[in-house]
Design a protein around this motif. Structure first.
Motif, PDB file in Angstrom:
ATOM      1  N   GLY A   1      34.190 174.804   0.430  1.00  0.00           N
ATOM      2  CA  GLY A   1      34.931 175.427  -0.653  1.00  0.00           C
ATOM      3  C   GLY A   1      34.372 176.794  -0.967  1.00  0.00           C
ATOM      4  N   PRO A   2      35.150 177.644  -1.612  1.00  0.00           N
ATOM      5  CA  PRO A   2      34.678 178.986  -1.945  1.00  0.00           C
ATOM      6  C   PRO A   2      33.581 178.928  -2.989  1.00  0.00           C
ATOM      7  N   GLY A   3      32.710 179.850  -2.964  1.00  0.00           N
ATOM      8  CA  GLY A   3      31.600 179.856  -3.906  1.00  0.00           C
ATOM      9  C   GLY A   3      31.812 180.761  -5.082  1.00  0.00           C
ATOM     10  N   SER A   4      32.992 181.353  -5.228  1.00  0.00           N
ATOM     11  CA  SER A   4      33.232 182.258  -6.342  1.00  0.00           C
ATOM     12  C   SER A   4      34.656 182.080  -6.832  1.00  0.00           C
ATOM     13  N   GLU A   5      34.945 182.686  -7.973  1.00  0.00           N
ATOM     14  CA  GLU A   5      36.249 182.511  -8.593  1.00  0.00           C
ATOM     15  C   GLU A   5      37.369 183.210  -7.820  1.00  0.00           C
ATOM     16  N   GLY A   6      37.033 184.113  -6.948  1.00  0.00           N
ATOM     17  CA  GLY A   6      38.058 184.887  -6.292  1.00  0.00           C
ATOM     18  C   GLY A   6      38.738 184.195  -5.147  1.00  0.00           C
ATOM     19  N   LYS A   7      38.300 183.032  -4.753  1.00  0.00           N
ATOM     20  CA  LYS A   7      38.852 182.346  -3.589  1.00  0.00           C
ATOM     21  C   LYS A   7      39.544 181.058  -4.009  1.00  0.00           C
ATOM     22  N   GLY A   8      40.818 180.982  -3.721  1.00  0.00           N
ATOM     23  CA  GLY A   8      41.540 179.753  -4.028  1.00  0.00           C
ATOM     24  C   GLY A   8      42.047 179.720  -5.447  1.00  0.00           C
ATOM     25  N   GLU A   9      43.064 178.858  -5.697  1.00  0.00           N
ATOM     26  CA  GLU A   9      43.669 178.746  -7.017  1.00  0.00           C
ATOM     27  C   GLU A   9      43.381 177.398  -7.664  1.00  0.00           C
ATOM     28  N   TYR A  10      42.579 176.599  -7.036  1.00  0.00           N
ATOM     29  CA  TYR A  10      42.409 175.237  -7.528  1.00  0.00           C
ATOM     30  C   TYR A  10      41.565 175.211  -8.802  1.00  0.00           C
ATOM     31  N   GLN A  11      41.719 174.114  -9.573  1.00  0.00           N
ATOM     32  CA  GLN A  11      40.945 173.916 -10.793  1.00  0.00           C
ATOM     33  C   GLN A  11      39.496 173.643 -10.412  1.00  0.00           C
ATOM     34  N   ARG A  12      38.571 174.307 -11.083  1.00  0.00           N
ATOM     35  CA  ARG A  12      37.170 174.169 -10.708  1.00  0.00           C
ATOM     36  C   ARG A  12      36.311 174.029 -11.950  1.00  0.00           C
ATOM     37  N   GLY A  13      35.138 173.399 -11.770  1.00  0.00           N
ATOM     38  CA  GLY A  13      34.220 173.191 -12.866  1.00  0.00           C
ATOM     39  C   GLY A  13      33.102 174.216 -12.881  1.00  0.00           C
ATOM     40  N   LEU A  14      32.166 174.025 -13.806  1.00  0.00           N
ATOM     41  CA  LEU A  14      31.045 174.952 -13.937  1.00  0.00           C
ATOM     42  C   LEU A  14      30.133 174.923 -12.727  1.00  0.00           C
TER      43      LEU A  14
END
Length: 1028
Positions: free
Chosen positions: A209-222
C-alpha cells in the motif's frame, strides 16, 4: 436525571432481528430513500419500524463458487436488501451479499428436479445456488428475489463511486510488480483459480500500500502516517497481504466477500495492518451504514460545530489519556481526529453521550480506520455487539459481568470458590477487559487480534478469552488472597504474553509457541462450548435481576436529588416516582402519534428525553403520558368499569380525557417547556394533596383563571362547572348534579352583583340617565338588561369562595374529597422485571403461549357473551370520590347555606334572576350533555448495586491508565527486498500457513463440504447454460 426507561421497554428480538444480527446487517429502513425535501435524521433512532416492506424468506440451498471445488449445503436467507447464506455447521461457509452488488441473475438449464440460479457479482465472481426445495417454493423465492433486486437500482448507482474507499480495490488493481507463482498455494484449489490468479499476478497491485496520503483514494487510518504498532517484519505483514490478495481474487472482496474455511484460518493468525480497518467494517456490518448514510458524519460535525455539552467537556478531559504511548496521540492531528469522532457520536446518540473507555476503543480503531469508518463501527459496537456497555446505567456491562461470573462458576468452579472464600472480586480485573476489548490490558498487537475475532465471531470471544486467561493462570490464582494480588498477577501475565509458552522445551517449534498462541488455542478449543446461544441464555436469565437492581438504585438517586419534596416524606415521594416511572413506560403513554417533529421510535421523542443546553439528559413526560400518570393516582382521572357475569367479575380501567387534566398539566409546567419533570409533579401534587379548604378553593380557581388576572370570565365559570361535572360524573344520585346547577346559579347571581365596571360600557350600550354616568347602580342596571360580554372579568376569588361555601357538598369536596381522590398506593411488587419474567421450560413455554393479553381479551368477550345470554351480565362504573365509596346510600338532599348577599342586593337582582336562570339552566344542560427480588431487602439490593457501580467506576479509571508494552513499538518497514534476501527463515508465506495449519489442527478441522453425487450435481451446474 435520565431514568432507565429502556429496561422496561426491552423486548426479546424477533426471528428476523436475530437473523440480521447474525449476518451483521441493518434493518430495511437503513436503505429507505429519503423523500425529496426531507432532512436526513442525524440523531440515532431506536426501534423504528421497517420502512421497506419487502418480504424475506429462508430456503435450503447448496452453494458452489466458480473455481472452488468445495460445495456446501446450508440455509439461504433473503433479508432485503441482502442475500445471506450459512452452511449447515454454521462455521465453514457463509456470505452476506448486498443485492445492489449483484449484476445478473439467471436460472440455469439443469437436469430435471434441480432448480439452480447463477449470480454474477460486481467483482466478477460467479455463484451457483441450487435451491433444494419443492419447485413452487423455489419459484416463490425467485419471485421475491426479483422484486428485491428491482428495488436496488438506486443504491446500485452509488456503488461505483463508493468502491474506491476500500484498500482491497487498490490492492487488486494497483501498480504492477514482478511476481511469479513457483508452486501451488494451499489456499487455492482448482486449475481455474490458478489461471485467474496468474492473470492478476501479472499485474499485481501494491502489496504494502502507499505510504502517504497522495496515493490512492481508499479510507485509511493513522497508521498510514504514524506507523502501525509492532514490527512489520516479525509479524510477516507482506506474506499475510499476499495470502489475503489471493483469497480476494477467488472469494470476492469487501462487499462481495465470501467466508470460506481459509478466511477463518487467515483471521486467526492476525489481519494485515493495512487491510484491518476494511475487514473490521466488513465483518461487523458497519460498512453498510457507511454506504447507506454517506454524508451523516460530515453533517453531524458541521451542524454541531462550536457546540459544547457535558459530554464534550468530558471528552476534552480524556483526550490526552487515550493511548498516549502511540505517536499519533502525541500530536494535534491524532487528537483532533479522536475528538471529532467522539463528539460526533455524542450528538448522534445524546442519551449515551460519552462514557469513559470509549476514548480507548475509538483511539484503537482510528489507527486502522478513517474517522467515518470508526464512527460507524462505534455505532455498531454500542448498539449490537456490546449493547448497554457504555450507557449511563451501564446495564450491559453489569449484566455481562454476572454472565462471566456464572460461566466461571460453571467451567472453573475451584477458582470461583476460592475467590469467594477470600472475598476477591473477579470483576476488578475482568471489567476493564470487556470495556476496552482487551486493548487496555495487553499489548496492542495482540489486543487487536482479539478485536479481529470479536468482530468476526461475536461477543462470545470476550468470554472465551477471559476464561482461558483464568485457566492458564489457575495455579497462581489459587494463591491469590486479595484484589491487589489478582490485578498484579494479571498485569504480569499480559506483559509476558508475547514470550514463549515453553522456553525450555527441546523442540524449537514448541519453543516458538507464544503465550498468546496458547491463549487462543485454549480459548477456542477448550471453551468452544461457550456459544452465542450460551451467552444469550445467561443474559436472559440474569437480565431481570440486574434491571431490578438498576431501577431501585435509580429510584433512590432520583428521590435524593430532588430540590424539594414539599410536605411529602421520602417514602411517599418514592411512591410518586413509581407511578411516574410506570406511566412513562406504559402502553397508554406510547400509543398513538407524537406531537412535534419527532418520529415514532425516536428515543429522544418529547415524552421521554430532554437534552438541555449543557448536554444533561433528563426524563420528562408530555401530556399523553401525564394523563396515564394521573389515571394511576386520581380516581376521577380514569374510567373504572366493573363487569359481572355468571363466571367472573372484573374491573377494566381506561385513561380518561378532559380539559381539566390538560389544565392541570400546563399549570404544573412551570418552565413552559410542554413537558413535566419529576420535580414538577412532586410540587404540583403537594399543592393539591396537602392543601386545606381555602387553599384548595384558591387552587381550583387559579386553575381556570387563564390570564391570571384574578377574575374568571363567564366562559371560564362555565368551564369550571364542566370540570366539576367531570369529577362528579360517576357519583350515584343527582345530588352532585344539583350542587353544580346551584353553583352556576349562585355564581351568576354573585357575579352580577360584584363584577367590576367595564370602561366605556355606558357609551356603547345606551346614553346616560339623569346624568348618572358611570354610577355603580347604573352599570348594574345595564347588566340586568343586556348580557355582559363573556370574555370580560366577571367573578373574583372572594366571590367564588362565597359561592363554594354556600353549598355544604362543595365545601366538603374542596375540604376533604378532592385531596382524598389522589391515592398514592404502593405497587404490589418492587421487583418488576423478575415478576414479569416468563417461565422457562416446557410447561412455562406452553403457559406463555396460552396466557397472553390477546387470549385474555378473547376469554373476557366469551364470558360476557355467555353472561348476557343467561341474563347475568351487568356493567357499572365505580364512583370516583371516597365519600361515595364509603357510604352505601347517599342522602337525597343536602341543605343549602344561607345566602351571603344583603337583603338590598337580593332585592336588586330578584327580577334579573328570572331571566338569567333560564340562561343558566340552558348552560347546565349544555354542560351536562358534553359528558356522556427473591426476598432481598431494598437496602441489600442497593448495596450490591453500589458495589458494582463503584467497580465500574474504578474499571473505567483503570482503563484510562494503560501500561506500556515494548512489543507495541513501531518496528522497521516490511520491505520486499529485505524479506526476499533473508536467509534461514524460509518462505514467508509458508511460515504463515504453517501457523495457520497449527492453529487449525488445535482448533478442529473445517467441514469439507458435500461429496459424492451431490457434489457432482453442483459441479455440473458450473458449466450449465442459462435458460433463455
Amino acid at each position: 436525571m435520565s431514568l432507565p426507561l429502556h429496561l422496561r421497554s426491552y423486548k426479546e428480538k424477533s426471528k428476523d432481528e436475530l437473523a440480521r444480527d447474525y449476518f451483521n446487517i441493518p434493518n430495511q429502513d437503513a436503505f429507505a430513500p429519503v423523500a425529496a425535501g426531507e432532512k436526513p435524521v442525524l440523531q440515532k433512532v431506536r426501534n423504528r419500524l421497517d420502512a421497506g416492506g419487502l418480504q424475506g424468506m429462508d430456503i435450503n440451498a447448496v452453494l458452489s463458487v466458480e473455481g472452488k471445488e468445495e460445495v456446501y449445503a446450508g440455509r439461504l436467507s433473503l433479508l432485503p436488501p441482502f442475500l445471506c447464506f450459512n452452511s449447515v455447521d454454521r462455521r465453514s461457509c457463509r456470505f452476506t451479499l448486498p443485492l445492489f452488488t449483484i449484476r445478473r441473475v439467471e436460472r440455469l438449464n439443469s437436469r430435471a428436479g434441480v432448480f439452480a440460479l447463477s449470480l454474477a457479482t460486481w467483482h466478477g465472481m460467479r455463484i451457483i445456488l441450487q435451491l433444494t426445495s419443492l419447485l413452487p417454493t423455489a419459484e416463490h423465492f425467485s419471485i421475491l428475489l426479483r422484486d428485491a433486486l428491482k428495488a436496488q437500482l438506486a443504491p446500485m448507482k452509488q456503488l461505483k463511486p463508493f468502491l474506491p474507499s476500500f484498500y482491497s480495490e487498490f490492492l487488486i488493481a494497483g501498480p504492477s510488480t514482478q511476481h511469479n507463482v513457483d508452486k501451488h498455494d494451499s489456499l487455492l484449489l482448482g486449475s481455474e483459480i490458478g489461471e485467474k490468479l496468474q492473470q492478476h499476478l501479472d499485474g499485481e497491485g501494491d502489496l504494502r500500500g502507499p505510504g502517504s496520503e497522495g496515493k490512492g483514494e481508499y479510507q485509511r487510518g493513522l497508521g498510514e502516517t504514524f506507523g502501525f504498532p509492532g514490527d512489520a517484519r516479525k509479524m510477516r505483514e507482506r506474506s499475510k497481504m499476499k495470502l489475503w490478495r489471493e483469497y480476494f481474487i477467488v472469494h470476492g472482496r469487501n462487499l462481495t466477500l465470501i467466508r470460506y474455511p481459509p478466511f477463518q484460518r487467515l483471521l486467526q493468525v492476525g489481519l494485515p495492518s493495512r487491510l484491518r480497518g476494511e475487514l473490521w467494517e466488513v465483518m461487523s456490518g458497519s460498512v453498510y451504514l457507511r454506504f447507506a448514510y454517506p454524508d451523516t458524519y460530515k453533517q453531524l460535525l458541521s451542524a454541531n460545530e462550536g457546540r459544547s455539552s457535558q459530554s464534550t467537556d468530558e471528552i476534552e478531559k480524556d483526550l490526552n489519556r487515550s493511548l498516549p504511548e502511540y505517536k499519533a496521540y502525541q500530536s494535534d492531528i491524532g487528537l483532533a481526529k479522536l475528538r471529532r469522532v467522539l463528539v460526533a457520536y455524542s450528538f448522534r446518540n445524546p442519551e449515551l453521550g460519552y462514557c469513559q473507555a470509549l476514548n480507548i476503543v475509538v483511539a484503537g480503531l482510528l489507527i486502522y480506520m478513517s474517522e467515518e469508518q470508526a464512527f460507524w463501527l462505534l455505532e455498531v459496537l454500542c448498539d449490537r455487539i456490546l449493547p448497554g456497555y457504555y450507557s449511563p446505567s451501564m446495564e450491559g456491562t453489569l449484566l455481562d459481568q454476572r454472565v462471566f461470573e456464572s460461566l466461571v462458576q460453571r467451567c472453573l468452579p475451584m477458582i470461583k470458590d476460592h475467590f469467594t472464600s477470600v472475598d476477591v472480586q473477579l470483576s476488578v480485573a475482568s471489567l476493564p477487559w470487556f470495556l476496552s476489548l482487551y486493548i487496555n490490558s495487553m499489548p496492542l498487537i495482540f489486543a487487536f487480534r482479539i478485536v479481529d475475532c470479536v468482530l468476526a465471531m461475536g461477543v462470545k470471544v470476550l468470554f472465551q478469552i477471559g476464561l482461558a486467561v483464568l485457566k492458564i493462570n489457575g495455579e497462581a490464582l489459587l494463591e491469590v488472597t486479595d484484589d491487589g494480588m489478582f490485578i498484579n498477577l494479571m498485569r504480569t501475565y499480559f506483559s509476558t504474553i508475547g514470550d514463549s509458552a515453553h522456553p525450555n522445551h527441546p523442540d524449537p517449534r514448541v519453543r516458538a509457541i507464544t503465550n498468546f498462541q496458547e491463549l487462543l488455542v485454549v480459548a477456542f478449543r477448550e471453551f468452544n462450548v461457550i456459544t452465542d446461544e450460551t451467552i444469550q441464555g445467561e443474559r436472559k436469565r440474569l437480565r431481570a435481576i440486574i434491571s431490578d437492581e438498576i431501577e431501585k438504585f435509580s429510584k433512590r438517586a432520583a428521590v435524593r436529588n430532588l430540590k424539594s419534596a414539599g410536605r411529602f416524606d421520602k417514602e411517599t415521594v418514592g411512591v410518586i416516582y413509581d407511578h411516574y416511572f410506570t406511566a412513562v413506560c406504559s402502553d397508554d403513554a406510547n400509543a398513538g402519534g407524537l406531537s412535534g417533529d419527532y418520529k415514532h421510535g425516536d428515543q429522544f421523542d418529547q415524552p421521554r428525553i430532554l437534552v438541555d443546553v449543557n448536554g444533561r439528559v433528563e426524563t420528562r413526560i408530555d401530556l399523553r403520558t401525564f394523563r396515564s400518570f394521573l389515571a394511576g393516582i386520581a380516581t376521577w382521572a380514569r374510567e373504572e368499569t366493573v363487569t359481572s357475569n355468571a363466571f367472573i367479575q372484573r374491573t377494566d380501567k381506561r385513561v380518561a380525557e378532559h380539559e381539566l387534566i390538560d389544565r392541570l398539566f400546563y399549570s404544573w409546567d412551570s418552565q413552559g417547556l410542554g413537558t413535566l419533570a419529576l420535580q414538577d409533579v412532586v410540587v404540583g401534587l403537594d399543592r393539591v394533596m396537602k392543601a386545606g379548604l381555602m387553599e384548595s378553593i384558591e387552587w381550583f380557581f387559579n386553575l381556570h383563571d387563564k390570564n391570571k388576572d384574578g377574575y374568571l370570565t363567564k366562559d371560564e365559570v362555565i368551564q369550571l362547572s364542566e370540570s366539576l361535572l367531570f369529577i362528579f360524573r360517576n357519583e350515584p344520585g343527582d345530588i352532585y348534579l344539583a350542587a353544580v346547577s346551584k353553583f352556576i346559579l349562585n355564581a351568576y347571581e354573585f357575579g352580577d352583583a360584584t363584577a367590576p365596571p367595564v370602561s366605556g360600557e355606558t357609551e356603547v350600550l345606551s346614553p346616560a340617565i339623569d346624568g348618572q354616568e358611570g354610577s355603580a347602580s347604573h352599570v348594574r342596571e345595564r347588566s340586568d338588561s343586556v348580557a355582559r360580554p363573556h370574555n370580560l372579568p366577571y367573578l373574583n376569588l372572594a366571590t367564588f369562595r362565597m359561592v363554594v361555601l354556600a353549598d355544604e357538598l362543595l365545601e366538603n369536596f374542596f375540604d376533604t374529597d378532592l385531596s382524598a381522590s389522589f391515592q398514592l398506593d404502593r405497587g404490589a411488587d418492587e421487583d418488576y422485571h423478575q415478576a414479569q419474567a416468563k417461565t422457562e421450560g416446557l410447561l412455562g413455554g406452553l403457559m406463555n403461549l396460552v396466557v397472553t393479553d390477546t387470549n385474555k381479551n378473547r376469554f373476557n368477550r366469551l364470558t360476557d357473551t355467555f353472561g348476557a345470554a343467561l341474563g347475568k351480565h351487568v356493567e357499572w362504573r365505580k364512583p370516583s370520590l371516597t365519600r361515595s365509596r364509603q357510604t352505601e346510600a347517599a342522602p337525597t338532599e343536602i341543605g343549602q347555606r344561607e345566602s351571603l348577599l344583603t337583603p338590598a342586593q337580593q332585592q336588586q337582582i330578584e327580577q334579573r334572576q328570572r331571566s338569567t336562570s333560564s340562561v343558566s339552566q340552558t348552560s347546565v344542560t349544555s354542560a351536562k350533555s358534553t359528558l356522556t427480588t427473591d426476598g432481598k431487602s431494598l437496602a441489600e439490593v442497593e448495596s450490591r448495586y453500589r458495589e458494582e457501580s463503584e467497580m465500574v467506576r474504578q474499571a473505567q479509571e483503570a482503563v484510562m491508565h494503560r501500561p506500556k508494552f515494548a512489543v507495541d513499538a513501531i518496528g522497521d518497514s516490511d520491505d520486499e527486498e529485505e524479506e526476499e534476501g533473508r536467509e534461514g527463515d524460509g518462505d514467508g508465506d509458508d511460515a504463515v500457513m504453517d501457523e495457520v495449519e497449527a492453529f487449525l489442527k488445535a482448533h478442529g478441522a473445517d467441514d469439507e463440504g458435500l461429496k459424492g453425487e451431490q457434489k457432482k450435481v453442483a459441479n455440473d451446474l458450473l458449466t450449465a447454460e442459462p435458460i433463455r
